[in-house]
Design an enzyme around this catalytic site. Structure first.
Site, short mmCIF file in Angstrom:
data_model
loop_
_atom_site.label_atom_id
_atom_site.label_comp_id
_atom_site.label_asym_id
_atom_site.label_seq_id
_atom_site.Cartn_x
_atom_site.Cartn_y
_atom_site.Cartn_z
CG ASP A 114 -1.93 1.10 1.21
OD1 ASP A 114 -2.05 1.78 0.18
OD2 ASP A 114 -2.61 1.30 2.23
CG ASP A 321 -3.54 4.42 -2.64
OD1 ASP A 321 -2.58 3.67 -2.41
OD2 ASP A 321 -4.58 4.41 -1.97
#
Length: 501
Positions: A114, A321
């Protein structure tokens, strides 16, 4: 010899220049192949002809030698000791995962990757953690681990006096164990515990003979998890790749193990790779990051959007992201993009469906080749072009197929998600503060196919970014939905989407 001559010339040419507040030292500089250097080096030195191939080759080789002296312990990229493969697992929320090894003896963890958060954490001495033996959620081929401080002979608890301890307000003294608590933006998801220092097992990636590396990193001993971390989302830990000092890329570069950069590649079937120290290639597209000193993130600027034959002049900034499945846009860019897309589609638009997070969905023509689906590309700050390979997803209804523009309308936060990254290698160059990308084949890695595909409820998938107190950058509530590709077909269930394969 010539390097030594340059050093002597530098010493001989120093002279003081008086100022009222001290001294300035001025240095006379000479090019490596200048006439002055040639005379001092003597007639036995072989000098290449200026402008020749040898001339520029020797200069380039000299640069590489200088860079090699000052930089890092290993020339090539590093990756995890089990390899650089990443893979998408449907039964664990369609996030991208890899295996990491921690401690002594080494214990393996299956962690989600992440870039929207910073802390690396694993379940540890649990008061409340996800079940590690639920046969309906996890593959029997991989046993999920629980980290134990006493189980690793190299583990050390981080004290409140450590510079990476940011939660000192909850410390009674500097000798106490440093606590941590991270809340994520959706589903009331969080993790808390204490910070630990232990060995992360890595290896070199490019050399013929693999060199194994033991790097000390700081991570979270996750004793209490809530929300999505208790079921399908990152049950064995989360590997934050953000810009804060506590992230593993920051620690590895600070300790001189690698260049301050890493790359991630996203294949169309969910397989990919991650490489630490990868600086990309000279021919990649690039755009600068917009860095907020109070809370640095991988934020980029989009200057223009091209939809089919139409240029949409709507600039915006967005969080880039890799941990978010779909792309989220706030009202103005969302409206301009989606309306331009709709004006160029020939297929019939379907009425809104509360089970679908996408607003613009269409019946697919029986002959899929007759469906005109506009192309989509982004022009980044600096002029770099990102052509989106998968701007849509295909959904199976009871009677026919439909497709949707895979962009979700956001209240405020713009996020470029994984569905815009398929088919590319993205380089997060934290030293040059740029994002690089290039079309890339991720498939020359071993396929990971022993994790079963199982249906999941899309509302249970975890958030993309951590909540940071005082952050006004609109990193507020958005639901992370499941990952998909144009080659994946979804079907309806009573609870929402189900993976149909």
């Amino acid at each position: 010899m010539s390097s030594f001559v340059i050093f002597l010339l530098t010493l001989l040419s120093i002279f003081p220049f008086r100022q009222c507040h001290g001294r300035l030292f001025t240095f006379e500089m000479h090019h490596r192949f200048s006439e002055t250097v040639k005379k001092l080096a003597g007639p036995l030195q072989h000098w290449p002809v200026k402008g020749s191939l040898q001339y520029y080759t020797q200069l380039a080789n000299h640069d590489r030698l200088l860079h090699g002296r000052k930089l890092f312990k290993f020339d090539g990229p590093l990756t995890f000791s089990d390899g650089n493969s990443t893979f998408r697992i449907s039964s664990l929320g369609f996030l991208h995962y890899t295996t990491v090894t921690l401690g002594t003896p080494g214990l393996k963890f299956l962690v989600a990757l992440d870039t929207g958060s910073d802390l690396f954490w694993v379940p540890c001495e649990c008061g409340r953690c996800a079940s590690t033996d639920d046969p309906t959620l996890y593959s029997s081929d991989f046993e999920l681990s629980i980290y134990s401080l006493n189980g690793s002979s190299t583990s050390k608890k981080v004290t409140c006096s450590d510079s990476l301890c940011t939660d000192r307000n909850n410390c009674l003294s500097s000798n106490n164990h440093c606590p941590y608590s991270v809340s994520y933006v959706s589903s009331e998801t969080s993790t808390s515990g204490i910070l630990v220092d232990d060995i992360l097992h890595l290896r070199t990636e490019d050399s013929e003979e693999k060199i194994f590396v033991q790097a000390r990193v700081i991570f979270g001993c996750g004793q209490e998890q809530t929300g999505s971390f208790l079921d399908v989302a990152a049950p064995n830990g989360l590997f934050g790749l953000g810009l804060e000092k506590v992230s593993v890329p920051s620690i590895l570069s600070q300790e001189g193990f690698m260049a301050d950069s890493f790359s991630m590649c996203f294949g169309s079937d969910g397989a990919g790779r991650i490489s630490f120290g990868d600086k990309g290639s000279f021919d990649q597209e690039e755009t600068p990051f917009n860095i907020n000193p109070l809370h640095p993130t991988y934020n980029i600027s989009v200057d223009q959007i091209r939809v089919g034959t139409t240029l949409v002049d709507s600039g915006f900034t967005a969080l880039f992201d890799t941990g978010t499945s779909f792309t989220y846009l706030a009202d103005l860019p969302y409206t301009k993009l989606s309306e331009s897309f709709h004006s160029q589609v020939r297929d019939k638009r379907r009425p809104p469906d509360p089970r679908i997070p996408f607003e613009y969905c269409y019946d697919m023509s029986p002959d899929a080749n007759t469906s005109l689906i506009p192309s989509l590309s982004l022009t980044m700050s600096g002029g770099g072009q990102l052509a989106v390979n998968d701007p849509i997803i295909v959904i199976s209804t009871q009677n026919q197929l439909m497709y949707c523009l895979a962009i979700v309308k956001s209240d405020a936060l713009n996020i470029i998600g994984q569905n815009f990254m398929t088919g590319y290698r993205f380089v997060f160059d934290r030293e040059k503060i740029i994002l690089g990308w290039k079309k890339f084949d991720c498939y020359d890695i071993e396929k990971i196919d022993h994790f079963p595909s199982q249906s999941v409820n899309t509302t249970r998938v975890p958030p993309a970014v951590a909540v940071v107190p005082g952050n006004d950058n609109a990193e507020r509530s958005h639901e992370r939905t499941t990952n998909t590709r144009q080659t994946i077909i979804w079907s309806f269930s009573h609870s929402g989407f189900r993976y149909a394969s």
